[in-house]
Motif scaffolding. Structure first.
Motif, PDB file in Angstrom:
ATOM      1  N   GLY A 162      46.095  11.992 -37.722  1.00  0.00           N
ATOM      2  CA  GLY A 162      45.311  11.329 -36.685  1.00  0.00           C
ATOM      3  C   GLY A 162      44.382  12.305 -35.987  1.00  0.00           C
ATOM      4  O   GLY A 162      44.424  13.526 -36.227  1.00  0.00           O
ATOM      5  N   PRO A 163      43.523  11.813 -35.095  1.00  0.00           N
ATOM      6  CA  PRO A 163      42.528  12.665 -34.417  1.00  0.00           C
ATOM      7  C   PRO A 163      43.127  13.469 -33.267  1.00  0.00           C
ATOM      8  O   PRO A 163      42.671  13.405 -32.128  1.00  0.00           O
ATOM      9  N   VAL A 164      44.183  14.194 -33.557  1.00  0.00           N
ATOM     10  CA  VAL A 164      44.886  15.003 -32.559  1.00  0.00           C
ATOM     11  C   VAL A 164      44.913  16.439 -33.058  1.00  0.00           C
ATOM     12  O   VAL A 164      45.523  16.733 -34.097  1.00  0.00           O
ATOM     13  N   LEU A 200      36.184  20.179 -29.818  1.00  0.00           N
ATOM     14  CA  LEU A 200      35.265  19.301 -30.557  1.00  0.00           C
ATOM     15  C   LEU A 200      35.578  17.830 -30.263  1.00  0.00           C
ATOM     16  O   LEU A 200      34.658  17.012 -30.089  1.00  0.00           O
ATOM     17  N   TYR A 201      36.840  17.458 -30.218  1.00  0.00           N
ATOM     18  CA  TYR A 201      37.202  16.078 -29.907  1.00  0.00           C
ATOM     19  C   TYR A 201      36.899  15.739 -28.447  1.00  0.00           C
ATOM     20  O   TYR A 201      36.508  14.615 -28.135  1.00  0.00           O
ATOM     21  N   ARG A 202      37.066  16.717 -27.564  1.00  0.00           N
ATOM     22  CA  ARG A 202      36.919  16.448 -26.137  1.00  0.00           C
ATOM     23  C   ARG A 202      35.459  16.350 -25.705  1.00  0.00           C
ATOM     24  O   ARG A 202      35.085  15.459 -24.926  1.00  0.00           O
ATOM     25  N   GLN A 203      34.608  17.273 -26.233  1.00  0.00           N
ATOM     26  CA  GLN A 203      33.243  17.323 -25.682  1.00  0.00           C
ATOM     27  C   GLN A 203      32.146  17.325 -26.734  1.00  0.00           C
ATOM     28  O   GLN A 203      30.966  17.400 -26.389  1.00  0.00           O
ATOM     29  N   GLY A 204      32.513  17.240 -28.013  1.00  0.00           N
ATOM     30  CA  GLY A 204      31.493  17.135 -29.042  1.00  0.00           C
ATOM     31  C   GLY A 204      31.009  18.483 -29.552  1.00  0.00           C
ATOM     32  O   GLY A 204      31.239  19.532 -28.936  1.00  0.00           O
ATOM     33  N   ARG A 247      45.939  30.126 -35.834  1.00  0.00           N
ATOM     34  CA  ARG A 247      46.360  28.750 -35.556  1.00  0.00           C
ATOM     35  C   ARG A 247      45.946  28.325 -34.158  1.00  0.00           C
ATOM     36  O   ARG A 247      45.396  27.237 -33.969  1.00  0.00           O
ATOM     37  N   ALA A 248      46.192  29.185 -33.189  1.00  0.00           N
ATOM     38  CA  ALA A 248      45.843  28.839 -31.802  1.00  0.00           C
ATOM     39  C   ALA A 248      44.332  28.684 -31.643  1.00  0.00           C
ATOM     40  O   ALA A 248      43.858  27.773 -30.946  1.00  0.00           O
ATOM     41  N   ALA A 249      43.575  29.572 -32.290  1.00  0.00           N
ATOM     42  CA  ALA A 249      42.118  29.509 -32.167  1.00  0.00           C
ATOM     43  C   ALA A 249      41.567  28.226 -32.777  1.00  0.00           C
ATOM     44  O   ALA A 249      40.662  27.591 -32.215  1.00  0.00           O
ATOM     45  N   ILE A 250      42.110  27.828 -33.936  1.00  0.00           N
ATOM     46  CA  ILE A 250      41.611  26.611 -34.583  1.00  0.00           C
ATOM     47  C   ILE A 250      42.022  25.377 -33.798  1.00  0.00           C
ATOM     48  O   ILE A 250      41.211  24.453 -33.606  1.00  0.00           O
ATOM     49  N   VAL A 251      43.242  25.315 -33.331  1.00  0.00           N
ATOM     50  CA  VAL A 251      43.687  24.163 -32.531  1.00  0.00           C
ATOM     51  C   VAL A 251      42.818  24.039 -31.286  1.00  0.00           C
ATOM     52  O   VAL A 251      42.364  22.940 -30.924  1.00  0.00           O
ATOM     53  N   GLY A 252      42.550  25.164 -30.607  1.00  0.00           N
ATOM     54  CA  GLY A 252      41.719  25.122 -29.402  1.00  0.00           C
ATOM     55  C   GLY A 252      40.304  24.650 -29.699  1.00  0.00           C
ATOM     56  O   GLY A 252      39.726  23.849 -28.947  1.00  0.00           O
ATOM     57  N   ALA A 253      39.725  25.136 -30.792  1.00  0.00           N
ATOM     58  CA  ALA A 253      38.363  24.748 -31.153  1.00  0.00           C
ATOM     59  C   ALA A 253      38.303  23.276 -31.531  1.00  0.00           C
ATOM     60  O   ALA A 253      37.372  22.549 -31.152  1.00  0.00           O
ATOM     61  N   LEU A 254      39.288  22.818 -32.289  1.00  0.00           N
ATOM     62  CA  LEU A 254      39.298  21.416 -32.723  1.00  0.00           C
ATOM     63  C   LEU A 254      39.493  20.488 -31.521  1.00  0.00           C
ATOM     64  O   LEU A 254      38.843  19.433 -31.425  1.00  0.00           O
ATOM     65  N   ALA A 255      40.344  20.894 -30.600  1.00  0.00           N
ATOM     66  CA  ALA A 255      40.529  20.086 -29.387  1.00  0.00           C
ATOM     67  C   ALA A 255      39.228  19.986 -28.602  1.00  0.00           C
ATOM     68  O   ALA A 255      38.876  18.920 -28.078  1.00  0.00           O
TER      69      ALA A 255
END
Length: 508
Positions: A445-447, A483-487, A473-481
């Motif tokens: 899902g988009p999480v 992208l979902y939050r603010q584009g 892992r932390a860097a990618i999770v933060g970046a992906l979050a």
């Protein structure tokens, strides 16, 4: 009343004299040209790059190096070029205008699925000294994370079972090597022109392993006798559009079924290691060297890595072309910052001007005349990430350097392969692993906290080491979050401003 457009004659050798004076034409007798090269993967890039260098060699009077092209999939290029006698238009486009040139180096185009034997016969002509390839990363039937032959690849399984009717470039090459050996012919040189790390050595390893699966004796022969020089190729070649065809036809006064459009810049660096001779490509501007690796790494990481990150971020931000993405200030600033982060990982070639090279890349990305689609660059990301972004990430992790900006490039790919853009529209995902990527995205899902680990777990892309690195892992999770939050546009701007290991916390 609207007047109908005139029906233009098809481009052909017989009509060259009638073309406008401003159009550059072949400066040699095409009837005197013999076949010295077979090229596998006769797409737009080859026709805008290696074929042009070879065309320049033919113009010097060395007519041994005509090209027989082969498509391993579709008849489209054959159907476009053969009725034109192999002629096509090269349109070099810059912000200052367009220059047209007719290229005549291609003598014939074959379609491998229609007649594998015809291609094998061409590969076994005594005059053929070089077989070159632009089959894209996925055409090597290998594991991008390790560079080893994927022995379970469907085409490899097929070719081992039916060696006289191969499907893959690897199967054709090894069968031709074996047949030439039986006929007592000199080995040809196999010249990869694809964006793989150490592309010649990678190809040599793949060929040797495949040949060993055919027979240990053949494997030993390939390993010891077949030369596969490394190369580095560089020219931006967008897909040809109907608008391009119409514009070029109007300028020629003749219809060219498949012209190619490209930028003024071109570069080709070649390891000078050939078994049976080669064209004097250096006379056409190529650079012949003993070691391609520094040039290759600089290009793969600075140009290709930035290009991929730019494509994913630009597409997500709704920008259709590279130049349009560069018009987004935050994305342009991020690309410059990403290049700055990449530079410390490079072993530079002699005399390299890294700052000048970076400036030239930005100028090339801003070339609005090309209309290079972000969607085109985004294709086959699972095959491209390892050499374009992940190798740099590994080096930065080893040096203890922050990886947040490169992680954003990977996260943008992850957001892209979910198959839905920021406006909720479907993405036409083209990738050999499309089904696996879609399944992982659906399950997670988009999480960000679920999606990033799911995609990181695909070992053929990320290997064993990167998923286990807590920093990445932390860097990618933060970046992906983010992208979902603010584009994509806002996230790119934030990451361009950020610095150091606190980037994720401080700016998003």
């Amino acid at each position: 009343m609207t007047l109908a457009s005139p029906v233009l004659p098809r481009l052909a050798a017989a009509s060259l004299a009638a073309l406008p004076v401003a159009v550059e034409k072949p400066r040699y007798d095409r009837a005197a040209v013999t076949t010295g090269i077979v090229h596998l993967g006769i797409g737009a890039f080859h026709r805008a790059h290696q074929a042009v260098y070879t065309d320049d060699v033919l113009a010097t009077g060395d007519t041994r190096w005509g090209i027989v092209g082969a498509s391993l999939r579709s008849p489209d290029t054959r159907d476009a070029l053969n009725p034109q006698g192999g002629l096509y238009t090269l349109a070099v486009r810059g912000n200052e205008g367009e220059r047209l040139r007719l290229v005549g180096a291609i003598r014939d185009v074959l379609v491998a699925p229609e007649s594998p034997q015809a291609l094998l016969d061409a590969l076994c002509r005594p005059s053929v000294a070089i077989v070159s390839l632009t089959v894209t990363e996925k055409g090597y039937c290998h594991d991008p994370a390790t560079g080893a032959l994927d022995e379970r690849h469907p085409d490899i399984v097929h070719d081992l079972a039916r060696p006289d009717a191969p499907r893959s470039a690897i199967g054709f090459l090894v069968r031709a090597v074996a047949r030439r050996r039986e006929l007592g012919l000199k080995p040809f040189t196999v010249l990869s022109c694809d964006n793989l790390p150490s592309n010649g050595r990678t190809l040599h390893r793949i060929l040797s392993r495949y040949a060993a699966l055919v027979s240990p004796e053949l494997g030993t022969f390939v390993a010891g006798e077949i030369a596969c020089p490394d190369t580095m190729v560089d020219r931006i070649v967008p897909a040809t559009t109907d608008e391009d065809r119409a514009r070029i036809a109007a300028a020629l006064g003749a219809a060219d079924a498949w012209p190619v459009v490209t930028e003024p810049f071109t570069q080709w660096v070649i390891e000078d290691r050939f078994a049976s001779g080669r064209p004097a490509w250096e006379a056409a501007g190529a650079t012949l060297v003993a070691d391609v690796a520094p040039y290759e790494t600089m290009k793969l990481r600075l140009l290709n890595g930035s290009h991929s990150a730019l494509a994913y971020l630009g597409y997500l931000a709704g920008r259709e072309t590279v130049a349009a993405a560069m018009d987004e200030p935050g994305i342009a600033a991020f690309v410059a910052a990403l290049m700055d982060d990449t530079a410390p990982t490079l072993a530079l070639p002699p005399g390299a001007d890294v700052e000048g090279y970076k400036r030239s890349l930005v100028a090339r990305f801003r070339n609005a005349a090309l209309r290079h689609r972000t969607w085109q660059i985004a294709m086959d990301g699972s095959q491209k990430l390892p050499q374009r972004l992940l190798a740099t990430i590994r080096d930065r992790l080893a040096k203890g350097l922050p990886v947040e900006r490169h992680a954003l490039g990977v996260a943008a790919w992850m957001r892209y392969v979910t198959g839905v853009d920021e406006q909720g529209r479907p993405i036409d995902l083209r990738d050999p692993l499309a089904a696996d990527l879609a399944a992982a995205a659906r399950e997670a899902g988009p999480v960000a906290e679920r999606l990033a680990p799911a995609l990181l777990g695909i070992k053929s892309i990320f290997g064993e080491d990167l998923p286990a690195d807590a920093r990445l892992r932390a860097a990618i999770v933060g970046a992906l979050a983010a992208l979902y939050r603010q584009g994509a546009a806002a996230t790119a701007a934030a990451y361009a401003r950020g610095a150091g290991g606190a980037m994720g916390e401080a700016t998003i």
